[in-house]
Every structure is written in structure tokens, then in C-alpha cells.
Design a protein around this motif. Structure first.
Motif, PDB file in Angstrom:
ATOM      1  N   THR A  88      10.064 -46.659 -33.082  1.00  0.00           N
ATOM      2  CA  THR A  88       9.783 -46.449 -31.664  1.00  0.00           C
ATOM      3  C   THR A  88      10.576 -45.263 -31.143  1.00  0.00           C
ATOM      4  OG1 THR A  88      11.590 -47.845 -30.851  1.00  0.00           O
ATOM      5  CG2 THR A  88       9.497 -48.959 -31.382  1.00  0.00           C
ATOM      6  N   VAL A  89      10.169 -44.748 -29.997  1.00  0.00           N
ATOM      7  CA  VAL A  89      10.923 -43.679 -29.343  1.00  0.00           C
ATOM      8  C   VAL A  89      12.299 -44.181 -28.936  1.00  0.00           C
ATOM      9  CG1 VAL A  89      11.013 -42.205 -27.289  1.00  0.00           C
ATOM     10  CG2 VAL A  89       8.886 -42.390 -28.597  1.00  0.00           C
ATOM     11  N   HIS A  90      12.394 -45.432 -28.503  1.00  0.00           N
ATOM     12  CA  HIS A  90      13.686 -45.986 -28.118  1.00  0.00           C
ATOM     13  C   HIS A  90      14.669 -45.925 -29.295  1.00  0.00           C
ATOM     14  CE1 HIS A  90      10.874 -47.678 -25.206  1.00  0.00           C
ATOM     15  NE2 HIS A  90      11.890 -47.954 -24.415  1.00  0.00           N
ATOM     16  N   THR A  91      14.229 -46.411 -30.450  1.00  0.00           N
ATOM     17  CA  THR A  91      15.088 -46.370 -31.629  1.00  0.00           C
ATOM     18  C   THR A  91      15.377 -44.932 -32.033  1.00  0.00           C
ATOM     19  OG1 THR A  91      14.161 -48.458 -32.386  1.00  0.00           O
ATOM     20  CG2 THR A  91      15.312 -47.134 -34.015  1.00  0.00           C
ATOM     21  N   GLY A  92      14.379 -44.061 -31.911  1.00  0.00           N
ATOM     22  CA  GLY A  92      14.582 -42.663 -32.248  1.00  0.00           C
ATOM     23  C   GLY A  92      15.643 -42.007 -31.387  1.00  0.00           C
TER      24      GLY A  92
END
Length: 360
Positions: free
Chosen positions: A196-200
Motif C-alpha cells: 500500500t501507499v501507507h506502507t510505502g
């Protein structure tokens, strides 16, 4: 759907990180093709290859290559790991397509970064610059490094454009300027992989130790000319993710007086929709302070509906032209260079400069 061809490699033209550019002779003539050795193995002259030629036949801009799907007569060896456990990762991207890769996610149990990522919950006020097009990346980077040459900058690539990061010659040329690339969603081929973008974003901050992160899609952009039918709507979601993770969102506006299409002149409708209707939290919308008078007037009018939520920030541009001209990669957006679409690149560089000023 897929248009298949079979052909023979006649020339390996050039290579960059993760990709080989080829000439392939088919029954219909010679075509330019691209192979990703991590997926297919490395084609050599004389190899028979299976091609997907759909984007080439349609003349789709960035997608205008035949793509190598397989070397049917010379398959690459299996990866060294057993393939029967999760020790080398189980993050599947381009899922349920014939070339789905199985990768090690940065936050998986087997990742060396698992402990760091399990604790990570905040960007710690790291500035995050969002941009509609991949072509903005080198300009944003130039703006950051114009004032903070030692700043560590990470790139979080979304899956709105190209899925393989290897497609991008820009990324290859910026390797020495970036702390690393995190490919998110269905995209893959970065230095780190995230679901996900959050994890990225968290990986950019806590694993790559970035001072600033740039979020944009890979090369290529899906657009139908309608309000909602473009891949850049994900920018608004990236703004929301940045604020949820306690980062500082900086919007690189897609500004142009060189684009012939009315919907992209002034502030592109892509920026107006993503920041005006998808983003639900405030961001800094950066405007260069010396746009030509007519363009500046239109930009102000375009952005007027957005000021109820967002902050307009005017940024001086002294020295940014020199920084752009010194870029190690060619600046190009939709076939236009710095001279043909100066406003586009200076707006991206100004966003980078503003982000640099926000580094703690």
C-alpha cells in the motif's frame, strides 16, 4: 485484448536497470521491443520471443513498445529459493496475470525490515510531495536539492502508470540522487516492495531514512478526458495517507501553458479533481511566484475553489532554472521539454523547494 506476435531478436539495442531494448523481426517487419529479464530471462540475438504488440499497434505514447512475454525455447532457470515457503516473500503483484512476480514485502515476516516496520506508525512530519505525472519527479528532485543538496529523497511509486519500475529510464538515471524507490500496490521492481501507499511512505521514512518523499505514478498515465477517468485521482488519496501518518503534504500542481488541450492549460483538471475533490485534508498547493501574467491569473482563478481547504504557497524560483538545466536526466512531459513547457517543470521544482524548506 492481447495482440500476439512471434519473432526473432536481431539486436539488443541498449539496456538500463531492469530492462533490455530490442529489435525483433516478425512476419510483419521489425519492431522495437522491451524485455524485463527478471520476469522473462535476458533475450539474446537469435532468440525466439513471444510478444504482446497491442500498445505498439495502437501508438500509445509511453506504451509504444512490443513487450516480450516469454522466451519459449530458452526458459530462465527457477529462482534459487525453494518456492515452497514464504522465506523469500509472498507478496504477489500484477496478481493473477501470467507474469505475476512473487516478492518480499518490506513489512513481511521474512523481511529484514520487519521489526522496524512493525513499530512504524508515523512519518514524523516528513514532507511528502505528490505529483500527477512521473515526468515531474526529476524536476521536484532538482528543486529539493537546489537548496538542500544533502537531503535524502525517496520515491514512492504508485501503480497508476507502468507497473514495473524497470520501465523508467528516469529512475535509472536518478539512482545516485535517490535514497531509493518503493513500489506500491500492483507496481513492482523498486528497491523495496510495499502493498500500500501507507506502507510505502512508512518504509521511505523508516527504512530508507528519507528526509523528503515524492509520490507519483510510474511512467504512463491513463486518462479518458472525463472528470474522474484518470489514474492521477490517486494523488488525493496519497494526500489523505500522508496526513493520516502525520506527514506534511505538499502538492506539485500540474500547471501548463504549453499543453494544447484546454483541460490541461492553467491548472490541469487532474490537479483540480485530485486535490479539490478526492483529498479530504489540507495540503500546501505550491505556485511559482513568477509565472507569466496571463498564466498566473488563470492559475489563481482555477485554484480559487480549493482555498477553503488547502493553503496556497507562493515560492520564489531564483536558481531553479539552473537546477533544472543541470538535471542528470532529460526533462520531458508529453514530448515537451523545459523550453516548450517551462511552467510545468518550474511548478514541480517549486514544490520541491517548498518541501526542502519544511525538512526539520
Amino acid at each position: 485484448m492481447v495482440r500476439w506476435r512471434s519473432g526473432t531478436v536481431t539486436t539488443v539495442r541498449r539496456e538500463w536497470r531492469g530492462a533490455l531494448e530490442l529489435d525483433v523481426t516478425t512476419d510483419e517487419g521489425t519492431v522495437r521491443a522491451l524485455a524485463y529479464p527478471e520476469l522473462t530471462g535476458a533475450p539474446e540475438a537469435g532468440d525466439r520471443v513471444l510478444l504482446n504488440v497491442g500498445a505498439l499497434v495502437m501508438g500509445l505514447g509511453t506504451g509504444g513498445y512490443a513487450l516480450v512475454v516469454a522466451l519459449p525455447d530458452r526458459l530462465p532457470p527457477d529462482p534459487p529459493e525453494s518456492g515452497t515457503d514464504r522465506d523469500s516473500g509472498h507478496l504477489v503483484k500484477a496478481r493473477y496475470t501470467p507474469l505475476q512476480p512473487i516478492l518480499l514485502g518490506v513489512d513481511e515476516e521474512a523481511s529484514p525490515h520487519r521489526e522496524v516496520m512493525a513499530r512504524a506508525d508515523s512519518l514524523e512530519r516528513m514532507p511528502v510531495v505528490t505529483a500527477d505525472l512521473h515526468s515531474a519527479l526529476p524536476a521536484i528532485l532538482a528543486g529539493i536539492h537546489a537548496d538542500r543538496p544533502d537531503a535524502r529523497v525517496a520515491y514512492v511509486m504508485t501503480d497508476g502508470g507502468a507497473l514495473p519500475a524497470w520501465f523508467s529510464r528516469t529512475l535509472d538515471g536518478l539512482r545516485d540522487r535517490l535514497a531509493g524507490t518503493v513500489t506500491t500496490g500492483q507496481s513492482f521492481g523498486g528497491d523495496l516492495e510495499a502493498g500500500t501507499v501507507h506502507t510505502g511512505l512508512l518504509a521511505a521514512r523508516h527504512v530508507l531514512k528519507a528526509d523528503v518523499t515524492v509520490v507519483a505514478q510510474g511512467p504512463g498515465n491513463l486518462g479518458t478526458g472525463t472528470t474522474w477517468g484518470f489514474s492521477g485521482v490517486a494523488l488525493g488519496e496519497a494526500i489523505n495517507a500522508t496526513v493520516a501518518l502525520r506527514g506534511l503534504p505538499v502538492a506539485s500542481l500540474r500547471i501548463s501553458d504549453g499543453d494544447a488541450r484546454p483541460r490541461h492549460r492553467g491548472v490541469s483538471h487532474h490537479s483540480l479533481t485530485a486535490y479539490g475533490r478526492v483529498a479530504l485534508v489540507p495540503a500546501d498547493l505550491v505556485i511559482p511566484d513568477d509565472l507569466p501574467a496571463d498564466l498566473a491569473k488563470k492559475v489563481e482563478a482555477d485554484l480559487a475553489p480549493l482555498v477553503e481547504l488547502h493553503r496556497l504557497v507562493r515560492v520564489p524560483t531564483a536558481g531553479l532554472d539552473a537546477a533544472l538545466e543541470a538535471s542528470p536526466v532529460r526533462l520531458s512531459t508529453m514530448g515537451r521539454g523545459l523550453a516548450q513547457d517551462h511552467a510545468y517543470f518550474i511548478a514541480a521544482a517549486a514544490a520541491g523547494r517548498h518541501a526542502a524548506a519544511l525538512i526539520p
